[in-house]
Scaffold this active site. Structure first.
Site, mmCIF file in Angstrom:
data_model
loop_
_atom_site.group_PDB
_atom_site.id
_atom_site.type_symbol
_atom_site.label_atom_id
_atom_site.label_comp_id
_atom_site.label_asym_id
_atom_site.label_seq_id
_atom_site.Cartn_x
_atom_site.Cartn_y
_atom_site.Cartn_z
ATOM 1 N N ASP A 47 -24.078 -16.994 14.908
ATOM 2 C CA ASP A 47 -22.607 -14.729 15.223
ATOM 3 C C ASP A 47 -22.600 -14.445 13.614
ATOM 4 O OD1 ASP A 47 -22.277 -17.365 16.631
ATOM 5 O OD2 ASP A 47 -21.098 -16.854 17.818
ATOM 6 N N GLU A 89 -23.568 -12.247 4.186
ATOM 7 C CA GLU A 89 -25.577 -12.334 5.215
ATOM 8 C C GLU A 89 -25.833 -11.460 4.357
ATOM 9 O OE1 GLU A 89 -21.982 -12.666 6.666
ATOM 10 O OE2 GLU A 89 -22.628 -15.154 7.106
ATOM 11 N N HIS A 120 -18.689 -18.365 17.096
ATOM 12 C CA HIS A 120 -19.740 -19.801 16.354
ATOM 13 C C HIS A 120 -20.085 -20.422 17.280
ATOM 14 C CE1 HIS A 120 -16.215 -20.346 13.692
ATOM 15 N NE2 HIS A 120 -16.846 -20.545 12.399
ATOM 16 N N ILE A 164 -24.991 -13.631 11.959
ATOM 17 C CA ILE A 164 -25.982 -13.098 11.437
ATOM 18 C C ILE A 164 -25.890 -11.136 11.297
ATOM 19 C CG2 ILE A 164 -27.635 -12.689 13.398
ATOM 20 C CD1 ILE A 164 -29.748 -13.963 11.692
#
Length: 337
Positions: free
Chosen positions: A85, A60, A129, A87
């Protein structure tokens, strides 16, 4: 017009913008050949090729850094973080680079990037999640934060985000993806009511960022909500019989202060509902905003109904976030104040 789920509306928004603007491209984890874990990008790579819609590694920080570079050079990337989640590894790139680029460069560069991320619970995704991290980003100057509650807004807001010259965090409520959320129920088996009857324009249109929508008019109480909680608030208000006005904020930053204050000054009461953890949640900012601007109009204390201050519980997630019973209790408490 066409009947679309939120997934289809988001897909349509990206389809429209890919066709309309050659500088728009879409990339992220499994968004290309696979079409996204929730199928939001299904068919786009086949239509526009793998140089404009392509897969990226599970990295990410790299995703955000690449998007920022693309934006600085004139492209308009739409990058998908597979779950909100995930990120956090990209957090530094977003808040230290994307959010500050225009200011740091004295306007020479900007970051016209859109970061899409499914957020919230309701699918038994567990702790990694199901989180709702919107409050972290509303703290950061230079980032716009958007959360739609229905297919029509989802498409119009996403197009507006892609066309915006600043970075936009676009959080998509997973419970609203594939069907209308029936907010009257607290249990997962009863949360879907088949396919929605949401009419969405096929072509280009926008819903302006920073403008709330009044989804229910009322005179006794103002409820501030966004995303899935809009539907829960609607269900709770109907069950209590209270003449509640419900504002769907749609954009958390910039937030529609004018609409909020006008409603609360008229009703004299305010209830704030969000799925995220209570402490440090976005509801605290909303409460302060209302207190500062509407104090002399209030007839009862402002109340928040939120998720619990606990790690996200996998097996008990339907007890974690507010359901209509908890919101209805909040409505009655504010009315009794």
């Amino acid at each position: 017009m066409a009947t679309m789920t939120m997934v289809q509306a988001l897909n349509s928004a990206m389809d429209v913008m890919l066709a309309r603007d050659p500088d728009v491209l879409v990339f992220g984890e499994d968004v290309g050949f696979f079409g996204g874990v929730f199928r939001c990008t299904e068919g786009l790579q086949q239509r526009y090729g793998d140089t404009r819609v392509f897969d990226a590694p599970i990295a990410e920080g790299g995703l955000m850094g690449v998007a920022i570079g693309m934006g600085a050079y004139g492209l308009r990337p739409v990058v998908e973080c597979q779950f909100a989640d995930y990120i956090y590894p990209g957090f530094d790139q977003i808040v230290s680079e994307a959010a500050r680029l225009r200011y740091r460069s004295a306007g020479d560069f900007n970051a016209p990037i859109t970061i899409r991320a499914p957020y919230g619970g309701g699918i038994f995704g567990g702790q990694t999640h199901s989180q709702s991290p919107e409050g972290l980003f509303t703290h950061v100057c230079g980032i716009k934060t958007v959360i739609p509650s229905n297919p029509y807004d989802a498409k119009g807001l996403l197009i507006a985000a892609i066309e915006d010259d600043d970075p936009v965090l676009f959080f998509e409520p997973k419970r609203l993806y594939s069907g209308p959320f029936d907010g009257h129920h607290d249990r997962p088996v009863q949360t879907w009511a088949g396919h929605p009857a949401a009419e969405v324009p096929i072509d280009h249109y926008t819903v302006p960022l920073g403008k709330a929508a009044t989804v229910r008019q009322g005179e006794d109480l103002t409820i501030l909500a966004y995303g899935t909680m809009v539907h829960v608030a609607l269900a709770a208000a109907g069950e209590t019989g209270v003449d509640a006005e419900i504002l769907d904020l749609r954009t958390l930053l910039p937030v529609d202060i004018k609409a909020i204050t006008a409603s609360v000054r008229r009703t004299g009461r305010c209830l704030i509902v969000h799925e995220a953890t209570r402490t440090g949640g976005y509801g605290a900012e909303l409460s302060a905003l209302v207190q500062e601007r509407c104090f002399h109009h209030l007839e009862a204390p402002i109340l928040r109904v939120t998720g619990w201050d606990t790690p996200y519980p996998h097996a008990f997630e339907w007890h974690y976030f507010p359901g209509p019973r908890r919101v209805a209790e909040g409505i009655r408490q504010v009315m009794a104040g």
